[in-house]
Write a protein that holds these residues in place. Structure first.
Motif, PDB file in Angstrom:
ATOM      1  N   ASN A  11      55.541 -33.680 122.302  1.00  0.00           N
ATOM      2  CA  ASN A  11      56.671 -34.485 122.301  1.00  0.00           C
ATOM      3  C   ASN A  11      56.631 -35.988 121.800  1.00  0.00           C
ATOM      4  O   ASN A  11      55.911 -36.688 122.521  1.00  0.00           O
ATOM      5  N   LYS A  13      58.689 -38.159 121.393  1.00  0.00           N
ATOM      6  CA  LYS A  13      59.753 -39.074 121.729  1.00  0.00           C
ATOM      7  C   LYS A  13      60.347 -40.036 120.992  1.00  0.00           C
ATOM      8  O   LYS A  13      60.457 -39.746 119.762  1.00  0.00           O
ATOM      9  N   HIS A  97      64.419 -32.503 129.548  1.00  0.00           N
ATOM     10  CA  HIS A  97      63.451 -33.450 129.460  1.00  0.00           C
ATOM     11  C   HIS A  97      63.761 -34.347 130.764  1.00  0.00           C
ATOM     12  O   HIS A  97      64.956 -34.804 130.829  1.00  0.00           O
ATOM     13  N   GLU A 169      57.221 -30.046 134.613  1.00  0.00           N
ATOM     14  CA  GLU A 169      56.911 -31.542 134.258  1.00  0.00           C
ATOM     15  C   GLU A 169      57.086 -32.300 135.485  1.00  0.00           C
ATOM     16  O   GLU A 169      58.265 -33.100 135.520  1.00  0.00           O
ATOM     17  N   ALA A 173      54.409 -37.617 137.034  1.00  0.00           N
ATOM     18  CA  ALA A 173      53.123 -37.680 136.197  1.00  0.00           C
ATOM     19  C   ALA A 173      53.505 -37.949 134.749  1.00  0.00           C
ATOM     20  O   ALA A 173      52.582 -37.939 133.919  1.00  0.00           O
ATOM     21  N   GLY A 213      53.206 -30.065 132.331  1.00  0.00           N
ATOM     22  CA  GLY A 213      53.423 -31.569 131.361  1.00  0.00           C
ATOM     23  C   GLY A 213      53.217 -32.638 132.458  1.00  0.00           C
ATOM     24  O   GLY A 213      54.024 -32.497 133.491  1.00  0.00           O
ATOM     25  N   GLY A 214      52.700 -33.644 132.060  1.00  0.00           N
ATOM     26  CA  GLY A 214      52.560 -34.919 132.841  1.00  0.00           C
ATOM     27  C   GLY A 214      51.216 -35.284 132.975  1.00  0.00           C
ATOM     28  O   GLY A 214      50.202 -34.870 133.333  1.00  0.00           O
ATOM     29  N   SER A 215      50.880 -36.423 131.652  1.00  0.00           N
ATOM     30  CA  SER A 215      49.553 -36.999 131.671  1.00  0.00           C
ATOM     31  C   SER A 215      48.613 -35.904 131.447  1.00  0.00           C
ATOM     32  O   SER A 215      47.392 -36.279 131.866  1.00  0.00           O
ATOM     33  N   VAL A 216      48.790 -34.932 130.578  1.00  0.00           N
ATOM     34  CA  VAL A 216      47.669 -34.009 130.113  1.00  0.00           C
ATOM     35  C   VAL A 216      46.831 -34.587 129.154  1.00  0.00           C
ATOM     36  O   VAL A 216      47.497 -35.420 128.101  1.00  0.00           O
ATOM     37  N   LEU A 234      53.035 -29.158 127.825  1.00  0.00           N
ATOM     38  CA  LEU A 234      54.079 -30.207 126.894  1.00  0.00           C
ATOM     39  C   LEU A 234      53.273 -31.392 127.046  1.00  0.00           C
ATOM     40  O   LEU A 234      53.135 -31.854 128.254  1.00  0.00           O
ATOM     41  N   ILE A 235      52.919 -32.103 125.786  1.00  0.00           N
ATOM     42  CA  ILE A 235      52.201 -33.262 125.724  1.00  0.00           C
ATOM     43  C   ILE A 235      53.198 -34.500 125.133  1.00  0.00           C
ATOM     44  O   ILE A 235      53.640 -34.228 124.351  1.00  0.00           O
ATOM     45  N   GLY A 236      53.159 -35.427 125.964  1.00  0.00           N
ATOM     46  CA  GLY A 236      53.778 -36.748 125.521  1.00  0.00           C
ATOM     47  C   GLY A 236      52.919 -37.752 124.696  1.00  0.00           C
ATOM     48  O   GLY A 236      52.398 -37.398 123.636  1.00  0.00           O
TER      49      GLY A 236
END
Ligand code: PEP
Length: 263
Positions: A11, A13, A97, A169, A173, A213-216, A234-236
């Motif tokens: 993602n 963003k 999201h 998510e 995180a 998802g969350g700080s992977v 799910l990666i930001g």
């Protein structure tokens, strides 16, 4: 036995310039996608060029939108419809999201309408759910996930659920560097799968991919993805770094989960 094919989404963003989007799209053409689904979610304005670049490279990478409107068309300044997305070669969309819920005001019901529209339009829909820190500390993680999942699927037709992916998510995180422990994440995922079974049937629940998802990051991805109910991520932030994203995809590649019910 059915298998759940790992899924990793990036993602982006509200990040990247057109040039950076081109470079990232070129970078994600590289990973072998034989036994994994890889998706990118660029900003709306770059969907066209990213999807053209990936098509030209013959890449199987899925291109998705970060949001969509649930209505067909009309006087809705600034909004983007599902038909516009499919026109651009998009085959997926995020809904719910945490930044849309908590910064941009998407309610549980609106997320449900958007999810139904995405699924009803033939898009893969990544329905994002997750609790805030306050909710976690109050012991409400599973209750929040259940409420968001039920509302998120309230308008969706059962026949469209093959294209559903759930992303758990935890809000605390996301973008914080803090990650749920693999055990905590697994417990949340197992509870989510239980709610899915109650909402649909065991076969659908077992076949639906649930992403964390969350700080992977490359350093924690393998341990998270090794959990039996975690089917990818799910990666930001890390999705903006091609090497980190490739390493995370690699970590997901060998973790295909087998389920006990055929689909
Ligand atoms: C996200 O935005 O969905 C996300 C998980 O972000 P990050 O990986 O940066 O925590």
């Amino acid at each position: 036995m059915a298998t759940r094919r790992p899924f990793v989404g990036g993602n982006w963003k509200m990040n990247t310039t057109a040039r950076e989007a081109d470079a990232l799209a070129r970078a994600v053409t590289a990973p072998a996608a034989d036994d994994i689904d890889i998706a990118v979610f660029p900003p709306f304005v770059y969907l066209d060029r990213v999807s053209a670049a990936l098509r030209q490279a013959g890449s199987p990478t899925i291109v998705g939108a970060q949001d969509l409107d649930h209505r067909d068309n009309g006087a809705l300044t600034g909004q983007v419809s599902a038909a516009m997305l499919t026109d651009l070669g998009c085959t997926a969309a995020l809904t719910g999201h945490s930044e849309r819920r908590h910064i941009l005001g998407d309610s549980d019901d609106l997320v449900g309408l958007k999810t139904a529209r995405a699924l009803g339009s033939g898009l893969i829909c990544l329905l994002c759910i997750g609790e805030t820190l306050e909710q976690r500390e109050a012991g409400d993680t599973d209750a929040v996930n259940e409420r968001q999942l039920r509302a998120g699927l309230a308008h969706a037709k059962p026949a469209s659920l093959d294209a559903l992916v759930v992303a758990y998510e935890p809000v605390w995180a996301i973008g914080t560097g803090r990650t749920a422990s693999p055990e905590d994440a697994q417990n949340a995922h197992a509870a989510i799968r239980g709610v899915l079974a109650d909402l649909t049937d065991n076969r659908t629940a077992q076949a639906t991919r649930i992403l964390y998802g969350g700080s992977v990051k490359p350093s924690n991805a393998a341990e998270l993805f090794a959990q039996p109910d975690i089917d990818g991520g799910l990666i930001g932030g890390a999705s903006l770094d091609p090497e980190a994203f490739a390493a995370i995809c690699q970590a997901a590649t060998h973790t295909t989960s087998t389920t006990s019910s055929a689909r």
